[in-house]
Design an enzyme around this catalytic site. Structure first.
Site, mmCIF file in Angstrom:
data_model
loop_
_atom_site.group_PDB
_atom_site.id
_atom_site.type_symbol
_atom_site.label_atom_id
_atom_site.label_comp_id
_atom_site.label_asym_id
_atom_site.label_seq_id
_atom_site.Cartn_x
_atom_site.Cartn_y
_atom_site.Cartn_z
ATOM 1 N N SER A 1 -5.474 10.024 10.184
ATOM 2 C CA SER A 1 -6.047 10.927 11.183
ATOM 3 C C SER A 1 -5.794 10.371 12.584
ATOM 4 O O SER A 1 -5.456 9.185 12.745
ATOM 5 C CB SER A 1 -7.555 11.075 10.945
ATOM 6 O OG SER A 1 -8.208 9.834 11.163
ATOM 7 N N ARG B 1 -15.012 4.940 16.466
ATOM 8 C CA ARG B 1 -13.647 4.719 15.950
ATOM 9 C C ARG B 1 -12.663 4.344 17.059
ATOM 10 O O ARG B 1 -11.464 4.217 16.817
ATOM 11 C CB ARG B 1 -13.132 5.972 15.226
ATOM 12 C CG ARG B 1 -13.923 6.312 13.979
ATOM 13 C CD ARG B 1 -13.302 7.482 13.225
ATOM 14 N NE ARG B 1 -14.302 8.161 12.427
ATOM 15 C CZ ARG B 1 -14.656 7.816 11.191
ATOM 16 N NH1 ARG B 1 -14.061 6.821 10.581
ATOM 17 N NH2 ARG B 1 -15.609 8.462 10.550
ATOM 18 N N TYR C 1 -8.363 14.281 6.012
ATOM 19 C CA TYR C 1 -7.363 13.386 5.400
ATOM 20 C C TYR C 1 -6.347 14.105 4.511
ATOM 21 O O TYR C 1 -5.445 13.453 3.982
ATOM 22 C CB TYR C 1 -8.074 12.278 4.607
ATOM 23 C CG TYR C 1 -8.982 11.439 5.475
ATOM 24 C CD1 TYR C 1 -8.444 10.648 6.497
ATOM 25 C CD2 TYR C 1 -10.367 11.458 5.317
ATOM 26 C CE1 TYR C 1 -9.264 9.889 7.318
ATOM 27 C CE2 TYR C 1 -11.200 10.698 6.134
ATOM 28 C CZ TYR C 1 -10.638 9.918 7.131
ATOM 29 O OH TYR C 1 -11.451 9.160 7.938
ATOM 30 N N ASN D 1 -3.378 0.066 6.837
ATOM 31 C CA ASN D 1 -4.404 1.028 7.239
ATOM 32 C C ASN D 1 -5.730 0.408 6.798
ATOM 33 O O ASN D 1 -6.121 0.532 5.641
ATOM 34 C CB ASN D 1 -4.186 2.384 6.561
ATOM 35 C CG ASN D 1 -5.241 3.398 7.004
ATOM 36 O OD1 ASN D 1 -6.249 3.027 7.617
ATOM 37 N ND2 ASN D 1 -5.020 4.661 6.690
ATOM 38 N N HIS E 1 -12.458 -0.716 12.587
ATOM 39 C CA HIS E 1 -13.385 -0.655 13.720
ATOM 40 C C HIS E 1 -14.465 -1.734 13.676
ATOM 41 O O HIS E 1 -15.330 -1.757 14.544
ATOM 42 C CB HIS E 1 -14.032 0.741 13.754
ATOM 43 C CG HIS E 1 -13.075 1.845 13.456
ATOM 44 N ND1 HIS E 1 -11.974 2.105 14.249
ATOM 45 C CD2 HIS E 1 -13.008 2.747 12.435
ATOM 46 C CE1 HIS E 1 -11.294 3.120 13.729
ATOM 47 N NE2 HIS E 1 -11.897 3.518 12.631
ATOM 48 N N ASP F 1 -8.342 -11.698 12.473
ATOM 49 C CA ASP F 1 -8.050 -13.135 12.466
ATOM 50 C C ASP F 1 -7.043 -13.497 11.381
ATOM 51 O O ASP F 1 -6.185 -14.364 11.587
ATOM 52 C CB ASP F 1 -9.340 -13.939 12.267
ATOM 53 C CG ASP F 1 -10.194 -13.990 13.529
ATOM 54 O OD1 ASP F 1 -9.712 -13.589 14.603
ATOM 55 O OD2 ASP F 1 -11.359 -14.435 13.436
HETATM 56 C C1 DQA Z 1 -8.611 6.066 8.798
HETATM 57 C C2 DQA Z 1 -9.500 6.293 10.014
HETATM 58 C C3 DQA Z 1 -10.747 5.446 9.949
HETATM 59 O O1 DQA Z 1 -11.559 5.662 11.092
HETATM 60 C C4 DQA Z 1 -11.551 5.795 8.714
HETATM 61 O O2 DQA Z 1 -12.693 4.969 8.604
HETATM 62 C C5 DQA Z 1 -10.742 5.773 7.471
HETATM 63 C C6 DQA Z 1 -9.367 6.271 7.502
HETATM 64 C C7 DQA Z 1 -7.396 7.008 8.779
HETATM 65 O O3 DQA Z 1 -6.476 6.737 8.019
HETATM 66 O O4 DQA Z 1 -7.383 8.013 9.495
HETATM 67 O O5 DQA Z 1 -11.228 5.407 6.411
HETATM 68 O O6 DQA Z 1 -8.124 4.734 8.842
#
Ligand code: DQA
Length: 147
Positions: A101, A110, A22, A73, A79, A86
Site C-alpha cells: 500500500s 505509518r 492489500y 516488507n 513503524h 539495527d
Molecule cells: C504494509 C504497510 C504497513 O503499514 C502495514 O502494517 C502492513 C503492510 C504494506 O505492505 O502496505 O502490514 O507494509
C-alpha cells in the site's frame, strides 16, 4: 546473485486481510509472483515470512555473507522496530523496502519507517509489482557497485 525476501507480520493473511487495501490475491500468489520476478531478473531468491520481530532479526543476522541483498516488507514492524533497523545496519547488506500500500497516504502512525532508514530505496503503493521493481533495482544496484 542471491537475495533474501522478507515479509513481516500478517502478510501471510493476504487475500483475507483488508482486501480493499492489500488486494484479493493471497500470500501464495505473492510468493509465486516474487519467484517469477526473480527468475526474470536472473537472481536466486529465498522467501521468508514471519510474524515475530525476533525471528526477522535472527534471519537478517543469518543473512550475513550468505545473501547479496535483502528485499524487505517489515509490515507493521516498519513503524516500530529499531531492532530490525539495527539488524539491517549490522549486516550492512544492500536492502530495498517494499510496501504493498501507499503508506505515505495512510495513518500518521505509518509515516515513520525505521527499516527504511537502512534501505537504499523504497517502493510503495504498487502492490505485488513493488517486489518485482525492488528485485530489479537491487540487482542493478549491486552490479553497479561492483563495476
Ligand atoms: C504494509 C504497510 C504497513 O503499514 C502495514 O502494517 C502492513 C503492510 C504494506 O505492505 O502496505 O502490514 O507494509
Amino acid at each position: 546473485m542471491k537475495f533474501l525476501v522478507i515479509n513481516g507480520p500478517n502478510l501471510n493473511l493476504l487475500g483475507l486481510r483488508e482486501p480493499h487495501i492489500y488486494g484479493k490475491q493471497d500470500f501464495a500468489a505473492l510468493q509465486g509472483f516474487i519467484l517469477e520476478a526473480a527468475q526474470e531478473a536472473g537472481v536466486e531468491v529465498e522467501l521468508f515470512q514471519h510474524n515475530h520481530e525476533g525471528a526477522i532479526v535472527d534471519k537478517i543476522q543469518a543473512a550475513y555473507s550468505v545473501f547479496d541483498g535483502i528485499v524487505i516488507n517489515p509490515a507493521a514492524y516498519t513503524h516500530t522496530s529499531v531492532a530490525i533497523l539495527d539488524a539491517l545496519k549490522a549486516v550492512a547488506l544492500p536492502a530495498v523496502e517494499v510496501h504493498l500500500s501507499d503508506v505515505s497516504k495512510r495513518e500518521s502512525f505509518r509515516q515513520i519507517s525505521y527499516a527504511g532508514m537502512a534501505c537504499v530505496k523504497t517502493y510503495m503503493g504498487l502492490g505485488f509489482e513493488g517486489y518485482r521493481q525492488a528485485i530489479f533495482f537491487l540487482r542493478d544496484y549491486i552490479e553497479g557497485a561492483k563495476a
